[in-house]
Write an enzyme that holds these catalytic residues in place. Sequence first.
Site, PDB file in Angstrom:
ATOM      1  N   ARG A 268       1.038  -1.113  -0.226  1.00 35.01           N
ATOM      2  CA  ARG A 268       0.134   0.007  -0.038  1.00 35.01           C
ATOM      3  C   ARG A 268       0.829   1.201   0.086  1.00 35.01           C
ATOM      4  NH1 ARG A 268      -2.033   1.353   5.970  1.00 35.01           N
ATOM      5  NH2 ARG A 268      -0.163   0.789   6.935  1.00 35.01           N
TER       6      ARG A 268
ATOM      7  N   ARG B 254      -3.422  10.928   8.563  1.00 35.14           N
ATOM      8  CA  ARG B 254      -3.150  11.463   9.970  1.00 35.14           C
ATOM      9  C   ARG B 254      -1.565  11.385   9.916  1.00 35.14           C
ATOM     10  NH1 ARG B 254      -4.330   6.120  12.295  1.00 35.14           N
ATOM     11  NH2 ARG B 254      -6.332   6.562  12.538  1.00 35.14           N
TER      12      ARG B 254
ATOM     13  N   ASP C 166      -5.318   3.162  15.630  1.00 30.96           N
ATOM     14  CA  ASP C 166      -5.781   2.196  14.502  1.00 30.96           C
ATOM     15  C   ASP C 166      -6.751   1.189  15.159  1.00 30.96           C
ATOM     16  OD1 ASP C 166      -5.265   3.365  12.175  1.00 30.96           O
ATOM     17  OD2 ASP C 166      -3.345   2.338  11.965  1.00 30.96           O
TER      18      ASP C 166
ATOM     19  N   LYS D 296       2.220  -4.506  19.747  1.00 33.52           N
ATOM     20  CA  LYS D 296       1.486  -2.962  19.049  1.00 33.52           C
ATOM     21  C   LYS D 296       0.388  -2.254  19.892  1.00 33.52           C
ATOM     22  CE  LYS D 296       0.625  -3.140  15.038  1.00 33.52           C
ATOM     23  NZ  LYS D 296       1.123  -2.290  13.826  1.00 33.52           N
TER      24      LYS D 296
HETATM   25  C1  GLC Z   1       0.713   3.106  12.954  1.00 33.99           C
HETATM   26  C2  GLC Z   1      -0.180   3.909  11.822  1.00 33.99           C
HETATM   27  C3  GLC Z   1      -0.733   5.348  12.728  1.00 33.99           C
HETATM   28  C4  GLC Z   1      -1.437   5.106  13.866  1.00 33.99           C
HETATM   29  C5  GLC Z   1      -0.475   4.223  14.780  1.00 33.99           C
HETATM   30  C6  GLC Z   1      -1.401   3.819  16.221  1.00 33.99           C
HETATM   31  O1  GLC Z   1       1.780   3.547  13.239  1.00 33.99           O
HETATM   32  O2  GLC Z   1       0.702   4.324  10.875  1.00 33.99           O
HETATM   33  O3  GLC Z   1      -1.499   5.829  11.654  1.00 33.99           O
HETATM   34  O4  GLC Z   1      -1.749   6.189  14.467  1.00 33.99           O
HETATM   35  O5  GLC Z   1      -0.100   3.100  14.289  1.00 33.99           O
HETATM   36  O6  GLC Z   1      -2.556   2.655  15.830  1.00 33.99           O
END
Ligand code: GLC
Length: 800
Positions: free
Chosen positions: A342, A348, A489, A631
């Site tokens: 992608r 953002r 996200d 994450k």
């Molecule tokens: C990743 C995404 C970003 C998001 C972050 C937290 O870094 O690129 O857009 O804000 O994750 O989910």
Amino acid sequence: MQYGHFDNEHREYVIDRIDLPTSWTNYLGTEDMVGVVNHTAGGYVFYKSAEYHRITRFRPNGTPMDRPGHYIYLRDDDTGEYWSVSWQPVGLPLGKARYTCRHGLSYSVYECEYAGIYAKQTLFIPRGENVELWDLEIENRSGRARSLSVFSYAEFSFHHIDMDNRNFQMSLYAAGASYADGVIQQELHYEENGFQYFTADFTPDSFDTVRDSFIGPYRSETNPLGVEKGSLGGNTEKGGNQCAGLHKRFSLTAGAGLRACFMLGEGNAAAGNRVREKFTAPESRDAALAALAAYWDEKLSALQVNTPSQAMNTMLNIWTLYQSEVNVMFSRFASFIEVGGRTGLGYRDTAQDSMTVQHSNPAQCRLRILQLLRGLTKEGYGLHLFQPEWFEEKKQPAFRSPTVIPTPGRDEMIHGLKDACSDDALWLITSIVEYIRETGDDAFAGLPVAYADGPEDTVYEHMKTILDFSARMVGRNGVCQGLRADWNDCLNLGGGESAMVSFLHVWALEHFAELARHLGRTEDAEHYGALRQKVIAVCEEKLWDGEWYLRGFTASGRPIGTSGDAEGKVHLESNAWAVLSGCAGRQRGEKAMDAVAEYLGTPWGLCLNAPAYTVIDDEIGFVTRVYPGLKENGAIFSHPNPWAWAAECRLGRGKRAMELYDALCPYNQNDKIEVRRAEPYSYCQFVTGPSHRHFGEAHHPFMTGTGGWSYYATTRFILGLRPQFGGLVVDPCIPPEWEGFSLTRRFRGAEYRIRVENPQHVCRGVVQIYIDGEAVDSIPVLPEGGAADVRVVLGSKEEA
Ligand code: GLC
């Protein structure tokens, strides 16, 4: 355990021990041609788009790790023994050979010494040309005459990531290569201009363009048949897989050396011949490398700091700026993790990135901001992921697929509200205001830009549209709806509410109201100032949990991040933003950040939330389906950490801010690589959290907003240097033990040499400012080309 060291004098990171636990990467190129390479010359290059126009192939997430790459082999023609200049792919035992790699700003150097032969391969993409040079130096240190061969190897790609990874029934029969006079031309037959070239500054003794004959059956890049035999097969073919194999024999007397260069470029054989001529003289390559260094000199000289922290100096003066620039230049989709599936602009991410290097790259920040404004819907949300080319006047089809893939219509490109993220466009407000503060370009606000789906209006009116969208899109508590996601996200609240976004709204409103006032738009300044007060009142009434701020509410109205929660009790984003936005008063602010320290603090930085979720709860979102400690689920997600440093500075707690800075700082983990694993010169997207057995392991270097935010929070809040419409503010918030610090900053064409003194050992509080020895109240904009010595004395106006 340590694998390398920072060489600040040369602005390089030197990998002394090459058998790293994972790839440590670097970026090549500063314009249209871009490379991502690791410490063993593995990696790939692309032209403009990592999705549509890949020049070399890469097999991501595979074994052996991160292959192929841009390799040079050496062969002793007397014994038949061969090795590579980068440790991999041949991988000689490290007891027998010495290997190092140096990553610099937009170049990487691979050195080896084996069997008395020293070799050095420098990879870089010169400014103004779409070619990657593989500059080679060899020295015979063996004390006797040697007969050697040198071979190149790279694997060409079929351009489009899909064509390169599936649909081989088409691609394998539509790409080929030819060879003439030392130039290999790869041909993507299905494209009008689908050519790449590979050449060298010498006339080769043999060549091969057919991958499978270079490598040989049941072999790999580790033991290619062509190199083993000492001569390449001279094959070209229509169809199959292409490679860049050139070979040259040479003799070196004892002590003698030579230089040579391979060139991998975008364009046909004619382009290759032109570039070959240009870079055949070694001096031309030295000049190109020097020009690249000068390009970075100019950028870095926009701000250089000298603080008591070596970590901060190294990161701000070199690596964090570099990381932020890489993100603004190439967006966030080219790494060993994001491999081109992608591309385009993430709304953002780009909006935040373009706020961070406005002093060193105003043109690119301006371009990105305008692209994002073009990707704004008239309703007021941004297109979450889009290609700026969609909106360009003279649209060139980036890639024409030989198989029929329906072209998306306008409606499919412009997604509806159901895919909108609640934070996306809000970030842009501050980026625009900061851009005007940095450049003094008030006229920017009046530029006309069309909405993605609607009429043209000014930048200024777009900003109001964004702020109005957030004002309108609130849930039952009056807090901003979470929509598809907010910054996180994995927090998918839909019609539920996001505390973080309301705080972000407060922040954006503050910056916008200041801009409106500056531009003489008094009514707007008052209206949006009042809206800000209203949002603050809602936040204070609905979002305070007693000891900290909530993270939001689910669609059914359940609070998230409350003391009654067993999991996801405390969240970093909402608490840091409550303070950073100026919403929280002192008492609540301190409590909230104390809770952050208590519940989220680790020696490696702050966790995003804790305790990590173990029970799936789809009303909260995907975060509950991510393994604990990874994450967004309880990892030390790096990007929000600088928000906490800034929040601590807003509270005047410079000691805490610096402790948090130090915890996350990759520089400080240089000797803990057995745990960190990833490169210590780049912030990573996340560091594994305490609820996972790999606690402390960092993942996903470079492509993270952490670089930009770390730079922004450190310079604007810890060092306190804030551009204003009419001058500079210096209002640091530092650890009390610091005696002071100094920095030089270019601002609107003038140089400010600033020295901050802290004789009373406070955290914050400016008691006196001097410009060129004279006491002043503020620091004005100096005439272009001017320079001034600024002395800022801190003292006990506020308690430390
Ligand atoms: C990743 C995404 C970003 C998001 C972050 C937290 O870094 O690129 O857009 O804000 O994750 O989910």
